[in-house]
Design a protein around this motif. Structure first.
Motif, PDB file in Angstrom:
ATOM      1  N   LEU A 128       0.830  -1.205   0.000  1.00 58.49           N
ATOM      2  CA  LEU A 128       0.000   0.000   0.000  1.00 58.49           C
ATOM      3  C   LEU A 128       0.863   1.254   0.000  1.00 58.49           C
ATOM      4  N   LEU A 129       1.945   1.241   0.784  1.00 54.87           N
ATOM      5  CA  LEU A 129       2.847   2.392   0.821  1.00 54.87           C
ATOM      6  C   LEU A 129       3.509   2.614  -0.545  1.00 54.87           C
ATOM      7  N   ILE A 130       3.949   1.541  -1.166  1.00 58.76           N
ATOM      8  CA  ILE A 130       4.595   1.649  -2.478  1.00 58.76           C
ATOM      9  C   ILE A 130       3.598   2.102  -3.532  1.00 58.76           C
ATOM     10  N   GLU A 131       2.400   1.521  -3.522  1.00 60.74           N
ATOM     11  CA  GLU A 131       1.381   1.922  -4.497  1.00 60.74           C
ATOM     12  C   GLU A 131       1.011   3.390  -4.323  1.00 60.74           C
ATOM     13  N   HIS A 132       0.966   3.860  -3.081  1.00 57.62           N
ATOM     14  CA  HIS A 132       0.701   5.280  -2.842  1.00 57.62           C
ATOM     15  C   HIS A 132       1.814   6.144  -3.438  1.00 57.62           C
ATOM     16  N   GLU A 133       3.068   5.749  -3.214  1.00 57.72           N
ATOM     17  CA  GLU A 133       4.197   6.498  -3.785  1.00 57.72           C
ATOM     18  C   GLU A 133       4.140   6.510  -5.308  1.00 57.72           C
ATOM     19  N   LEU A 134       3.823   5.358  -5.908  1.00 61.09           N
ATOM     20  CA  LEU A 134       3.703   5.296  -7.367  1.00 61.09           C
ATOM     21  C   LEU A 134       2.582   6.201  -7.858  1.00 61.09           C
ATOM     22  N   ASN A 135       1.456   6.188  -7.157  1.00 60.42           N
ATOM     23  CA  ASN A 135       0.328   7.037  -7.530  1.00 60.42           C
ATOM     24  C   ASN A 135       0.697   8.512  -7.431  1.00 60.42           C
ATOM     25  N   GLN A 136       1.429   8.887  -6.376  1.00 55.36           N
ATOM     26  CA  GLN A 136       1.873  10.267  -6.217  1.00 55.36           C
ATOM     27  C   GLN A 136       2.807  10.664  -7.361  1.00 55.36           C
ATOM     28  N   ALA A 137       3.704   9.762  -7.742  1.00 55.16           N
ATOM     29  CA  ALA A 137       4.634  10.054  -8.838  1.00 55.16           C
ATOM     30  C   ALA A 137       3.884  10.247 -10.156  1.00 55.16           C
ATOM     31  N   ILE A 138       2.876   9.422 -10.385  1.00 53.01           N
ATOM     32  CA  ILE A 138       2.084   9.547 -11.618  1.00 53.01           C
ATOM     33  C   ILE A 138       1.333  10.865 -11.632  1.00 53.01           C
ATOM     34  N   GLN A 139       0.794  11.279 -10.482  1.00 51.12           N
ATOM     35  CA  GLN A 139       0.084  12.557 -10.416  1.00 51.12           C
ATOM     36  C   GLN A 139       1.033  13.727 -10.585  1.00 51.12           C
ATOM     37  N   THR A 140       2.262  13.594 -10.084  1.00 48.74           N
ATOM     38  CA  THR A 140       3.250  14.662 -10.182  1.00 48.74           C
ATOM     39  C   THR A 140       3.812  14.776 -11.592  1.00 48.74           C
ATOM     40  N   TYR A 141       4.054  13.619 -12.211  1.00 47.37           N
ATOM     41  CA  TYR A 141       4.627  13.592 -13.555  1.00 47.37           C
ATOM     42  C   TYR A 141       3.719  12.789 -14.478  1.00 47.37           C
ATOM     43  N   PRO A 142       2.545  13.342 -14.831  1.00 44.18           N
ATOM     44  CA  PRO A 142       1.607  12.563 -15.642  1.00 44.18           C
ATOM     45  C   PRO A 142       2.137  12.329 -17.052  1.00 44.18           C
ATOM     46  N   LEU A 143       1.817  11.168 -17.552  1.00 49.23           N
ATOM     47  CA  LEU A 143       2.123  10.865 -18.944  1.00 49.23           C
ATOM     48  C   LEU A 143       0.890  11.228 -19.750  1.00 49.23           C
ATOM     49  N   THR A 144       1.078  12.042 -20.783  1.00 48.19           N
ATOM     50  CA  THR A 144      -0.058  12.398 -21.627  1.00 48.19           C
ATOM     51  C   THR A 144       0.142  11.767 -22.981  1.00 48.19           C
ATOM     52  N   GLY A 145      -0.939  11.341 -23.583  1.00 47.91           N
ATOM     53  CA  GLY A 145      -0.837  10.694 -24.882  1.00 47.91           C
ATOM     54  C   GLY A 145      -0.216   9.319 -24.749  1.00 47.91           C
ATOM     55  N   GLY A 146      -0.011   8.675 -25.869  1.00 50.44           N
ATOM     56  CA  GLY A 146       0.517   7.325 -25.854  1.00 50.44           C
ATOM     57  C   GLY A 146       2.015   7.248 -26.041  1.00 50.44           C
ATOM     58  N   SER A 147       2.671   8.362 -26.297  1.00 50.59           N
ATOM     59  CA  SER A 147       4.106   8.303 -26.539  1.00 50.59           C
ATOM     60  C   SER A 147       4.792   9.463 -25.837  1.00 50.59           C
ATOM     61  N   PRO A 148       6.077   9.311 -25.595  1.00 45.53           N
ATOM     62  CA  PRO A 148       6.823  10.404 -24.964  1.00 45.53           C
ATOM     63  C   PRO A 148       6.812  11.646 -25.858  1.00 45.53           C
ATOM     64  N   HIS A 149       6.910  12.815 -25.227  1.00 48.05           N
ATOM     65  CA  HIS A 149       6.942  14.063 -25.993  1.00 48.05           C
ATOM     66  C   HIS A 149       8.277  14.201 -26.698  1.00 48.05           C
ATOM     67  N   ARG A 150       8.210  14.742 -27.920  1.00 48.07           N
ATOM     68  CA  ARG A 150       9.446  14.997 -28.663  1.00 48.07           C
ATOM     69  C   ARG A 150      10.051  16.312 -28.193  1.00 48.07           C
ATOM     70  N   SER A 151      11.329  16.344 -28.215  1.00 49.00           N
ATOM     71  CA  SER A 151      12.033  17.552 -27.843  1.00 49.00           C
ATOM     72  C   SER A 151      11.778  18.625 -28.887  1.00 49.00           C
TER      73      SER A 151
END
Length: 157
Positions: A128-151
């Motif tokens: 539960l602690l790890i899943e919470h940390e992972l969830n926080q990381a996803i909220q902090t650094y959300p991935l948008t779209g299906g691919s990484p952003h191009r520089s």
């Protein structure tokens, strides 16, 4: 879950951390462990939506109480796992410690205790602690779209 509002994440995680710390005591008796199992069940019901155990609902409470009344603490602890996690339990010789490794979602919880129920509960807390940390990381650094952003720098054709 209908009718239950999740706790605020900061309150929920503090409760999980306090419970996890309490589980480090090797001298827990059956009554204390049964209380911790009840607390964990209720914390799981009140977990933030992103990490809530989907298979666990209010209907499981009667089953949990019946298992606790019958002193089936190991079975009561497995009820808290939800749907089909990968679980390894290694029991030492009589009087030795029990080692548990739990794979749940994106987390691996490991614990060693004097009983399987306590080790399993400690591994659940770690997950539960790890899943919470992972969830926080996803909220902090959300991935948008299906691919990484191009520089935006570099040569253009």
């Amino acid at each position: 879950m209908e009718g239950l509002e999740p706790l605020l994440p900061e309150i929920w995680i503090r409760r999980v951390e306090m419970l996890a710390a309490s589980l480090e005591d090797d001298e827990l008796d059956k009554d204390a462990l049964a209380r911790f199992l009840r607390l964990t069940y209720h914390l799981c019901l009140l977990a933030p939506e992103a990490i809530r155990i989907k298979a666990l609902d209010r209907d499981n409470e009667a089953c949990l109480e019946a298992l606790l009344d019958a002193s089936q603490l190991d079975c009561a602890a497995t009820l808290l796992l939800g749907a089909s996690p990968e679980l390894e339990i290694h029991r030492g010789r009589k009087g030795a410690k029990v080692s548990v490794r739990l794979f749940s979602g994106g987390a691996i919880g490991k614990a060693v205790a004097t009983t399987a129920a306590q080790a399993l509960l400690a591994a659940i807390m770690e997950c539960l602690l790890i899943e919470h940390e992972l969830n926080q990381a996803i909220q902090t650094y959300p991935l948008t779209g299906g691919s990484p952003h191009r520089s935006q720098s570099g040569s253009r054709r």
